[in-house]
Scaffold this motif. Structure first.
Motif, PDB file in Angstrom:
ATOM      1  N   ASP A 191       0.815  -1.212   0.000  1.00 21.01           N
ATOM      2  CA  ASP A 191       0.000   0.000   0.000  1.00 21.01           C
ATOM      3  C   ASP A 191       0.851   1.266   0.000  1.00 21.01           C
ATOM      4  O   ASP A 191       2.006   1.273   0.455  1.00 21.01           O
ATOM      5  N   GLU A 192       0.247   2.353  -0.473  1.00 25.55           N
ATOM      6  CA  GLU A 192       0.931   3.642  -0.540  1.00 25.55           C
ATOM      7  C   GLU A 192       1.444   4.088   0.829  1.00 25.55           C
ATOM      8  O   GLU A 192       2.549   4.609   0.960  1.00 25.55           O
ATOM      9  N   SER A 221      -4.534   7.592  -1.126  1.00 29.79           N
ATOM     10  CA  SER A 221      -3.684   7.377  -2.294  1.00 29.79           C
ATOM     11  C   SER A 221      -3.425   5.883  -2.449  1.00 29.79           C
ATOM     12  O   SER A 221      -3.512   5.123  -1.484  1.00 29.79           O
ATOM     13  N   THR A 222      -3.132   5.449  -3.674  1.00 28.99           N
ATOM     14  CA  THR A 222      -2.887   4.031  -3.928  1.00 28.99           C
ATOM     15  C   THR A 222      -1.655   3.844  -4.794  1.00 28.99           C
ATOM     16  O   THR A 222      -1.270   4.727  -5.561  1.00 28.99           O
ATOM     17  N   THR A 223      -1.056   2.662  -4.678  1.00 30.29           N
ATOM     18  CA  THR A 223       0.122   2.350  -5.489  1.00 30.29           C
ATOM     19  C   THR A 223      -0.233   1.671  -6.802  1.00 30.29           C
ATOM     20  O   THR A 223       0.584   1.597  -7.702  1.00 30.29           O
ATOM     21  N   HIS A 226      -4.787  13.678  -0.187  1.00 27.96           N
ATOM     22  CA  HIS A 226      -4.886  12.259   0.115  1.00 27.96           C
ATOM     23  C   HIS A 226      -5.098  12.071   1.615  1.00 27.96           C
ATOM     24  O   HIS A 226      -4.489  12.764   2.434  1.00 27.96           O
ATOM     25  N   PRO A 284       8.102  -0.607  -5.344  1.00 27.01           N
ATOM     26  CA  PRO A 284       6.639  -0.594  -5.435  1.00 27.01           C
ATOM     27  C   PRO A 284       6.097  -1.754  -6.251  1.00 27.01           C
ATOM     28  O   PRO A 284       6.696  -2.170  -7.237  1.00 27.01           O
ATOM     29  N   TRP A 310       4.753   2.736   1.812  1.00 26.13           N
ATOM     30  CA  TRP A 310       5.923   3.385   1.195  1.00 26.13           C
ATOM     31  C   TRP A 310       6.127   4.787   1.758  1.00 26.13           C
ATOM     32  O   TRP A 310       7.259   5.282   1.826  1.00 26.13           O
ATOM     33  N   ASP A 311       5.038   5.443   2.161  1.00 21.19           N
ATOM     34  CA  ASP A 311       5.129   6.818   2.661  1.00 21.19           C
ATOM     35  C   ASP A 311       4.303   6.942   3.941  1.00 21.19           C
ATOM     36  O   ASP A 311       3.270   7.606   3.974  1.00 21.19           O
TER      37      ASP A 311
END
Length: 458
Positions: free
Chosen positions: A84-85, A375-377, A365, A322, A88-89
């Motif tokens: 998931d986004e 937000s999405t990856t 987001h 990702p 990563w962040d």
């Protein structure tokens, strides 16, 4: 094929993986405060008899935490799965209702600018007939696929513009939502110096405006060519009607944003009040090759067994690259009718168009809850996200419409608007109640309406 998952219990809070990556979920009190104009925890009703002084304040804090926890049954926390986004962040900055209100740059409606336009997929003229070949999906070699030319998987027609308008008219209830009045067309573009990297086509309007659009070879080969979304958005900006609050453009071609992208499903230029969404990757024919776990798209995405399995399968020490999808476990058999599949396609697209238009309303987001504005990856996470707005994002939209657009007075107008909006959405979802997302959303909406009415009665 393993048996269907029974979805026996729900995951209401972020997964255990969230702690591994350092995601710090906002506290119950912070989530309540984020949905208020003051930025403070709202004063909540308490029993008439009880402690006084400091004890009363403590009781109020306990009450606030209980209210916030009760909300989780309707608005679970973000999942934060390994791909998931937010994995990563994890430190993505929050945008509270107060911060949104205080943003002086945000797009405000006026009497002369209050219409949301939706532009239909551009026509492919005969002079660029080769662009029809760019629409043909070529699932990844070696992946389990459905053959679109076989009788087991009927050819699908792009969802009707009227369906987008109907759904968005309910989702952004209070705005005037209309089809863009001009027909857009792809035409040829003469280029003196040919590029080895790009092909060029033009995106033209009935009034004679024409914008150059770059096209490149798709890096992953799922489609042969992709259009540059920045060029498409530039064309959209050039034709934005004077009375537009914002505008969404649909394209059937695959899109990319920059050279680093494999593809991009949509993008918004909030300041410019435009967004574009590609229908290409959402086509059900690609579900198997994109490794989508169809059993655990929303509303089944918060299945605890699924969440636990995803976390257990993750190697937290692996290099962070990702992913474009989650692990696939089952795929829906290709036995649905063409109309069912087309409505399934529509259900995915309206959620993304609603998200991108949300950016033109200056919604950032979301990290407070599982929310349509997360937000999405990639496609796997995209289809796990809900179609609803969380309490914080809903506060922004209800203020935008009930107060700024309709001139209502504060919280009372916003609360009345929320109920009207839920009713409008439930009615429009009834059109397609046989399809998962719409059926789940309608059930969720009816439950929320009953909860709100019960709260008013008490």
């Amino acid at each position: 094929m393993p048996p269907p998952c029974p979805h026996r219990s729900l995951q209401l809070e972020p997964s255990a993986y969230a702690r591994e990556v350092g995601f710090e979920w906002t506290s119950p009190a912070q989530r309540l405060a984020a949905a208020t104009r003051s930025g403070r925890v709202p004063v909540l009703p308490a029993p008439s008899a009880g402690p006084s002084g400091g004890g009363r304040r403590k009781a109020a804090d306990v009450r606030a935490e209980q209210v916030a926890r009760d909300l989780l049954h309707s608005f679970p926390g973000p999942l934060v799965l390994p791909t998931d986004e937010l994995a990563w962040d994890p430190g993505y900055e929050t945008q509270s209702f107060q911060a949104w209100c205080d943003d002086e740059t945000r797009n405000r409606p006026t009497r002369a600018r209050r219409t949301l336009y939706v532009a239909a997929v551009p026509e492919i003229t005969e002079e660029v007939g080769f662009m029809r070949d760019w629409l043909r999906a070529q699932p990844k070699p070696g992946a389990a696929t459905h053959d679109s030319s076989s009788s087991s998987y009927p050819e699908l027609k792009t969802p009707d513009l009227d369906d987008y308008v109907a759904y968005l008219g309910a989702f952004y209830h209070g705005f005037t939502v209309k089809p863009f009045p001009q027909k857009l067309r792809f035409v040829s573009w003469e280029q003196k110096n040919r590029s080895k990297k790009y092909q060029y086509v033009g995106l033209a309007t009935e009034e004679g405006n024409c914008t150059r659009i770059r096209a490149r070879t798709s890096p992953d080969g799922v489609f042969s060519q992709q259009l540059n979304l920045e060029d498409v958005l530039d064309a959209e900006i050039s034709v934005l009607p004077k009375d537009a609050y914002a505008m969404a453009l649909l394209v059937d071609h695959d899109l990319y944003e920059d050279e680093e992208d494999d593809f991009c499903c949509g993008r918004a230029y909030g300041v410019n009040r435009v967004c574009v969404v590609s229908t290409a990757r959402y086509h059900p024919i690609l579900d198997a090759s994109q490794e989508l776990d169809i059993d655990h798209v929303w509303p089944a995405s918060h299945c605890k067994a699924f969440v636990d399995a995803q976390v257990a399968a993750a190697d937290v020490h692996r290099a962070r690259e990702p992913s474009r999808g989650g692990a696939a476990t089952r795929h829906a058999p290709p036995t649905q009718t063409a109309e069912h599949l087309r409505t399934l396609w529509l259900s995915r697209l309206v959620r993304t168009v609603s998200h991108e238009l949300g950016h033109t309303v200056f919604l950032d987001h979301c990290v407070y809850y599982a929310c349509m504005m997360q937000s999405t990856t990639g496609l796997a996470e995209d289809l796990r996200q809900p179609p609803y707005l969380c309490p914080v994002c809903l506060a922004k939209v209800s203020h935008k419409v009930a107060v700024e657009l309709q001139g209502g007075g504060g919280d009372g107008a916003r609360h009345a608007y929320v109920l009207e909006r839920y009713e409008a959405l439930a009615q429009v979802c009834d059109r397609w109640k046989g399809v998962g997302m719409f059926a789940g959303f309608q059930a969720w909406l009816r439950a929320r309406i009953e909860i709100i009415r019960e709260q008013h009665r008490s």
